[in-house]
Design a protein around this motif. Sequence first.
Motif, short mmCIF file in Angstrom:
data_model
loop_
_atom_site.label_atom_id
_atom_site.label_comp_id
_atom_site.label_asym_id
_atom_site.label_seq_id
_atom_site.Cartn_x
_atom_site.Cartn_y
_atom_site.Cartn_z
N LYS A 48 58.56 -19.30 42.86
CA LYS A 48 57.22 -18.79 43.10
C LYS A 48 56.30 -19.97 43.42
N GLY A 49 55.51 -19.82 44.46
CA GLY A 49 54.61 -20.88 44.89
C GLY A 49 55.15 -21.72 46.03
N ASP A 50 56.46 -21.66 46.29
CA ASP A 50 57.07 -22.45 47.36
C ASP A 50 56.70 -21.90 48.74
N LEU A 51 56.62 -22.81 49.70
CA LEU A 51 56.60 -22.40 51.10
C LEU A 51 58.03 -22.12 51.48
N VAL A 52 58.24 -21.05 52.24
CA VAL A 52 59.60 -20.68 52.62
C VAL A 52 59.66 -20.29 54.10
N LEU A 53 60.85 -20.43 54.65
CA LEU A 53 61.15 -19.97 56.00
C LEU A 53 61.80 -18.60 55.85
N VAL A 54 61.28 -17.62 56.58
CA VAL A 54 61.71 -16.24 56.43
C VAL A 54 62.18 -15.68 57.76
N CYS A 55 63.27 -14.95 57.72
CA CYS A 55 63.75 -14.17 58.86
C CYS A 55 63.37 -12.72 58.54
N PRO A 56 62.33 -12.19 59.18
CA PRO A 56 61.87 -10.85 58.81
C PRO A 56 62.95 -9.79 59.00
N PRO A 57 62.98 -8.80 58.10
CA PRO A 57 63.92 -7.69 58.28
C PRO A 57 63.60 -6.93 59.56
N ASP A 58 64.61 -6.33 60.14
CA ASP A 58 64.45 -5.57 61.38
C ASP A 58 63.83 -4.20 61.04
N ARG A 59 62.50 -4.22 60.79
CA ARG A 59 61.78 -3.00 60.44
C ARG A 59 60.67 -2.76 61.46
N PRO A 60 60.25 -1.51 61.62
CA PRO A 60 59.22 -1.18 62.63
C PRO A 60 57.93 -1.98 62.50
N ILE A 61 57.47 -2.28 61.30
CA ILE A 61 56.22 -3.03 61.13
C ILE A 61 56.29 -4.40 61.81
N PHE A 62 57.46 -5.04 61.76
CA PHE A 62 57.60 -6.36 62.38
C PHE A 62 57.64 -6.24 63.91
N GLY A 150 54.26 -5.53 53.27
CA GLY A 150 54.73 -5.14 51.94
C GLY A 150 55.79 -6.06 51.36
N ILE A 151 56.64 -5.49 50.56
CA ILE A 151 57.68 -6.21 49.84
C ILE A 151 58.90 -6.34 50.75
N ILE A 152 59.56 -7.51 50.71
CA ILE A 152 60.78 -7.68 51.50
C ILE A 152 61.91 -8.18 50.60
N PRO A 153 63.16 -8.00 51.01
CA PRO A 153 64.29 -8.43 50.18
C PRO A 153 64.39 -9.96 50.10
N VAL A 154 64.87 -10.43 48.97
CA VAL A 154 65.09 -11.87 48.76
C VAL A 154 65.98 -12.44 49.86
N SER A 155 66.90 -11.65 50.35
CA SER A 155 67.85 -12.13 51.38
C SER A 155 67.15 -12.53 52.68
N ALA A 156 65.91 -12.12 52.89
CA ALA A 156 65.17 -12.51 54.10
C ALA A 156 64.68 -13.96 54.03
N VAL A 157 64.62 -14.51 52.83
CA VAL A 157 64.17 -15.90 52.65
C VAL A 157 65.34 -16.82 52.93
N LEU A 158 65.18 -17.69 53.93
CA LEU A 158 66.26 -18.58 54.35
C LEU A 158 66.31 -19.88 53.56
N THR A 159 65.15 -20.49 53.34
CA THR A 159 65.12 -21.79 52.66
C THR A 159 63.70 -22.14 52.25
N SER A 160 63.57 -23.02 51.28
CA SER A 160 62.27 -23.58 50.92
C SER A 160 61.90 -24.65 51.93
N LEU A 161 60.61 -24.91 52.06
CA LEU A 161 60.12 -25.93 52.99
C LEU A 161 59.20 -26.91 52.27
N GLU A 162 59.24 -28.16 52.70
CA GLU A 162 58.32 -29.19 52.22
C GLU A 162 57.63 -29.81 53.43
N PRO A 163 56.30 -29.98 53.37
CA PRO A 163 55.61 -30.62 54.49
C PRO A 163 56.10 -32.07 54.66
N LEU A 164 56.34 -32.45 55.90
CA LEU A 164 56.78 -33.80 56.19
C LEU A 164 55.68 -34.57 56.95
#
Length: 168
Positions: A48-62, A150-164
């Motif tokens: 919680k609080g991390d920046l993450v890279l997300v692959c959005p689920p294939d849902r109509p809202i996206f 809304g809410i998305i599955p944990v599996s959509a989160v690919l990795t944490s990110l750190e600013p470089l």
Amino acid sequence: MRCAFRLTLFFLLFLFAAGTLLQRNFVINTTESFPRGIYRKEAREFRKGDLVLVCPPDRPIFHDALGVGLLSPGLCPGGLGYLIKQVAATEGDFVEISPAGVTINGKHLKNSQRQSIRLGHMELPVRRELHKEVVLMSPHPLSFDSRYFGIIPVSAVLTSLEPLFLWY
């Protein structure tokens, strides 16, 4: 002539290798949701609080967001582009999402009320405990985040990110 060909070939191979390395380990953010810049992918579980890279689920809202320019086309399922967001809620958190904003465990998040964006397939309101799901937010008041999708599955989160390297 042969030397020039070899140098050109070497240079092209170098560029290909460097591009592959950069794509595997780094992400460039060009949106206003978070500071623009280069972010390093972290090889650890997100928190919680991390920046993450997300692959959005294939849902109509996206796909609605893609159609109005809130999301770029990309390599995720359905031709959707990656998102960079902050993890606001995880397993066990109680979440309420409505047009008035996002509340997590009774605490209303600042800048979380929906703006006047017209999207068709919003799956809101939501009021429940999370199970293998996340809520993703951005501090930017106009960001496309869980206040809309809304809410998305944990599996959509690919990795944490750190600013470089950031440019504002």
